[in-house]
Design an enzyme around this catalytic site. Structure first.
Site, PDB file in Angstrom:
ATOM      1  CD  GLU A 103       4.048  90.977 -15.093  1.00  0.00           C
ATOM      2  OE1 GLU A 103       3.869  89.744 -15.000  1.00  0.00           O
ATOM      3  OE2 GLU A 103       5.033  91.480 -15.664  1.00  0.00           O
TER       4      GLU A 103
ATOM      5  CB  THR B 138       8.775  95.749 -16.958  1.00  0.00           C
ATOM      6  OG1 THR B 138       7.775  95.003 -17.672  1.00  0.00           O
ATOM      7  CG2 THR B 138       9.976  95.893 -17.878  1.00  0.00           C
TER       8      THR B 138
ATOM      9  CE  LYS C 186       8.888  87.305 -16.273  1.00  0.00           C
ATOM     10  NZ  LYS C 186       8.214  88.560 -16.632  1.00  0.00           N
TER      11      LYS C 186
ATOM     12  NE  ARG D 112       7.514  95.130 -20.638  1.00  0.00           N
ATOM     13  CZ  ARG D 112       7.262  93.922 -21.081  1.00  0.00           C
ATOM     14  NH1 ARG D 112       6.879  93.753 -22.327  1.00  0.00           N
ATOM     15  NH2 ARG D 112       7.387  92.894 -20.295  1.00  0.00           N
TER      16      ARG D 112
HETATM   17  C1  3PG Z   1       6.704  89.967 -21.235  1.00  0.00           C
HETATM   18  O1  3PG Z   1       7.487  90.335 -20.390  1.00  0.00           O
HETATM   19  O2  3PG Z   1       6.357  90.631 -22.221  1.00  0.00           O
HETATM   20  C2  3PG Z   1       6.123  88.644 -20.975  1.00  0.00           C
HETATM   21  O3  3PG Z   1       7.127  87.725 -20.937  1.00  0.00           O
HETATM   22  C3  3PG Z   1       5.007  88.301 -21.898  1.00  0.00           C
HETATM   23  O4  3PG Z   1       5.433  87.460 -22.882  1.00  0.00           O
HETATM   24  P1  3PG Z   1       4.375  86.993 -23.981  1.00  0.00           P
HETATM   25  O5  3PG Z   1       3.980  88.220 -24.748  1.00  0.00           O
HETATM   26  O6  3PG Z   1       5.148  86.002 -24.808  1.00  0.00           O
HETATM   27  O7  3PG Z   1       3.220  86.379 -23.253  1.00  0.00           O
END
Ligand code: 3PG
Length: 213
Positions: free
Chosen positions: A47, A74, A134, A51
């Site tokens: 994934e 995201t 999710k 961002r």
């Molecule tokens: C995110 O969207 O950044 C994810 O939830 C990842 O979370 P993590 O960095 O706690 O694995």
């Protein structure tokens, strides 16, 4: 694409490995190496979060890596869905959902893993046809105890808990019948990506891929 079909496809993505790496990529130039390292370690589903300015180019690069199944995370807007699809993402992930976002994913044939944080959200998504969701942010929302509790009244939904999941707690999530896979960033630490420690990232991926479920 119907939500039912989308969930069939995201269930297949989750079945590939116990962990989906959540990636924040600053340099598209190293994206293919990162993807190869994760795939070599046994984590084919990736994934890439939208961002960073490099994210879409990174998806394009990673989509060419053999054995990789690259999604975009995201996703917040219709434009994100269109851009992700155009870059070659084969699935989408969002921290939550809006009707417009789901409409766009369905219209653009992008299988969506939409986020839920409450039973009402899980119920809304299920009613719409999304049986794979999710759970975000997993640890912040009560973690394993909450997902276990949701499993009694809403057993039809399977989740990919993400947010605060690590090698230390992933197995407790994966042991739940309503967990399809987990997501986490721990397999690709920023410092290792920056220094190009692909062997180290492959080792982290292999540890994650070996998690029981
Ligand atoms: C995110 O969207 O950044 C994810 O939830 C990842 O979370 P993590 O960095 O706690 O694995």
């Amino acid at each position: 694409m119907t939500p039912d079909h989308a969930s069939e496809l995201t269930a297949r993505v989750c079945a590939l490995a116990p962990v989906i790496p959540v990636l924040v990529i600053d340099e598209a130039g190293s994206a293919a190496d990162l993807a190869r390292a994760l795939v070599a370690g046994g984590l084919p589903a990736l994934e890439v979060t939208l961002r960073t300015p490099a994210a879409l180019e990174a998806i394009r690069e990673m989509a060419r890596v053999e054995g990789g199944v690259v999604g975009a995370g995201t996703l917040l807007t219709e434009k994100d869905v269109e851009a992700a699809k155009e870059a070659g993402a084969t699935f989408g992930v969002s921290p939550g959902f809006t009707r417009r976002l789901l409409d766009a994913a369905e219209a653009n044939d992008l299988p969506m893993l939409p986020g839920a944080a409450t039973p009402s959200e899980a119920m809304y998504l299920l009613q719409r046809g999304y049986s794979v969701q999710k759970f975000f942010p997993a640890e912040g929302n009560g973690g394993v105890a909450v997902l276990k509790a949701w499993g009694a009244p809403i057993p039809q939904v399977r989740f990919c808990p993400t947010g605060g999941v690590s090698l230390q707690n992933a197995a407790t999530y994966l042991a739940l019948p309503n967990v399809a896979c987990v997501g986490g960033s721990w397999v690709a630490p920023a410092a290792m990506v920056r220094s190009g420690d692909w062997a180290g990232i492959s080792r982290l991926a292999a540890e994650a891929a070996a998690l029981p479920r």
